[in-house]
Design an enzyme around this catalytic site. Structure first.
Site, PDB file in Angstrom:
ATOM      1  N   SER A 190       8.194 -20.380 -24.608  1.00  0.00           N
ATOM      2  CA  SER A 190       9.078 -21.023 -23.632  1.00  0.00           C
ATOM      3  C   SER A 190       8.273 -21.473 -22.425  1.00  0.00           C
ATOM      4  O   SER A 190       7.330 -20.786 -21.999  1.00  0.00           O
ATOM      5  CB  SER A 190      10.176 -20.062 -23.167  1.00  0.00           C
ATOM      6  OG  SER A 190      10.925 -20.631 -22.106  1.00  0.00           O
ATOM      7  N   TYR A 210      13.329 -12.086 -20.252  1.00  0.00           N
ATOM      8  CA  TYR A 210      13.000 -13.171 -21.180  1.00  0.00           C
ATOM      9  C   TYR A 210      11.559 -13.625 -20.998  1.00  0.00           C
ATOM     10  O   TYR A 210      10.816 -13.789 -21.979  1.00  0.00           O
ATOM     11  CB  TYR A 210      13.956 -14.335 -20.947  1.00  0.00           C
ATOM     12  CG  TYR A 210      13.758 -15.508 -21.877  1.00  0.00           C
ATOM     13  CD1 TYR A 210      14.048 -15.402 -23.230  1.00  0.00           C
ATOM     14  CD2 TYR A 210      13.301 -16.737 -21.398  1.00  0.00           C
ATOM     15  CE1 TYR A 210      13.882 -16.486 -24.085  1.00  0.00           C
ATOM     16  CE2 TYR A 210      13.132 -17.825 -22.237  1.00  0.00           C
ATOM     17  CZ  TYR A 210      13.423 -17.694 -23.588  1.00  0.00           C
ATOM     18  OH  TYR A 210      13.251 -18.762 -24.426  1.00  0.00           O
TER      19      TYR A 210
END
Length: 250
Positions: A145, A159
């Protein structure tokens, strides 16, 4: 749609988490370039079946495997099933992930454990299981990401932690498997128009503003980079972290 139907001809690929979004785009792209493609899904049985039909309509073999990425035994079994069914395994793409949001000092230990199990342990389990089947020219591609490189919003700590861990995993895989001609790379997508992060969502204008190109990616744009990394065109690329983020991290 890519018109190259031979670059991955004769190869077999497995996408962990491939029934929708970026994963489904990768399934379609690899099939369009000649690969037989299997993918795992957790509970989207109808979309999974429809995606298999799309793969088979292109003349390739398709296979959907129900498997929870938090279940290490299920992941190992999925890898072995693909190698057995297709007679080989050449490409592994690890896409499944959880997206926890909330202040990091309020994260429950159970949420932490589940996130690490899916976002970090699953890539390790799938990659090490696949390494037993991959041969010269094999490719492992993990989806990370953009926020691992630039975290612009609060509440993403867990995350980000999980996605940052993939940088180290990729480097370790690249070094340990390189002598066998197996490559490992990491792709960091930026904002991508999917059902979980739609380009017309409540924060989309703000998110677009962080990119240099001022827009969301289409899933197919992420899949194009993954197809390149899976092919011999990227045969000298390993251990790399590649941002496909529209300039989010510049």
């Amino acid at each position: 749609m890519n018109t190259n139907t031979t670059r991955l001809a004769g190869r077999a690929a497995l996408i962990i988490g491939g029934s929708r979004g970026i994963g489904a785009a990768v399934v379609r792209r690899l099939a369009s370039e000649g690969a037989d493609v299997a993918f795992t899904y957790r509970d989207a049985a109808h979309p999974a079946a429809a995606l298999v039909a799309q793969v088979e309509s292109s003349g390739r073999r398709g296979l959907a495997i129900g498997a929870d990425s938090a279940d290490a035994d299920a992941l190992r079994a999925a890898v072995d099933t693909v190698a057995d069914r297709f007679g080989r395994l050449d490409v592994l793409v690890i896409n499944a992930a959880l997206y926890p949001v909330g202040p990091i000092d309020e994260v429950a230990l159970e949420e932490f454990d589940r996130t690490i199990a899916v976002n970090v342990r699953a890539p390790f389990v799938a990659a090490t299981a696949a390494a037993r089947h991959l041969g010269e020219g094999g490719s492992i591609i993990t989806i990370g990401s953009n926020v691992a490189e630039r975290t612009v919003f609060p509440g993403l700590g867990l995350y980000v932690l999980s996605k940052t861990a993939l940088i180290g995993l990729t480097k370790g895989l690249a070094r340990d498997l390189g002598g066998r001609g197996i490559r490992a790379n990491l792709v960091h997508p930026g904002p991508t128009d999917t059902d979980l992060n739609p380009a017309d969502g409540p924060y989309s204008d703000t998110i677009r503003g962080f990119t240099a190109l001022g827009r969301y990616a289409e899933p197919a744009e992420i899949a194009a980079t993954i197809a390149h990394l899976a092919s011999d065109d990227a045969r000298y690329v390993t251990g790399a972290t590649i941002a496909v983020d529209g300039g989010f991290t510049v």
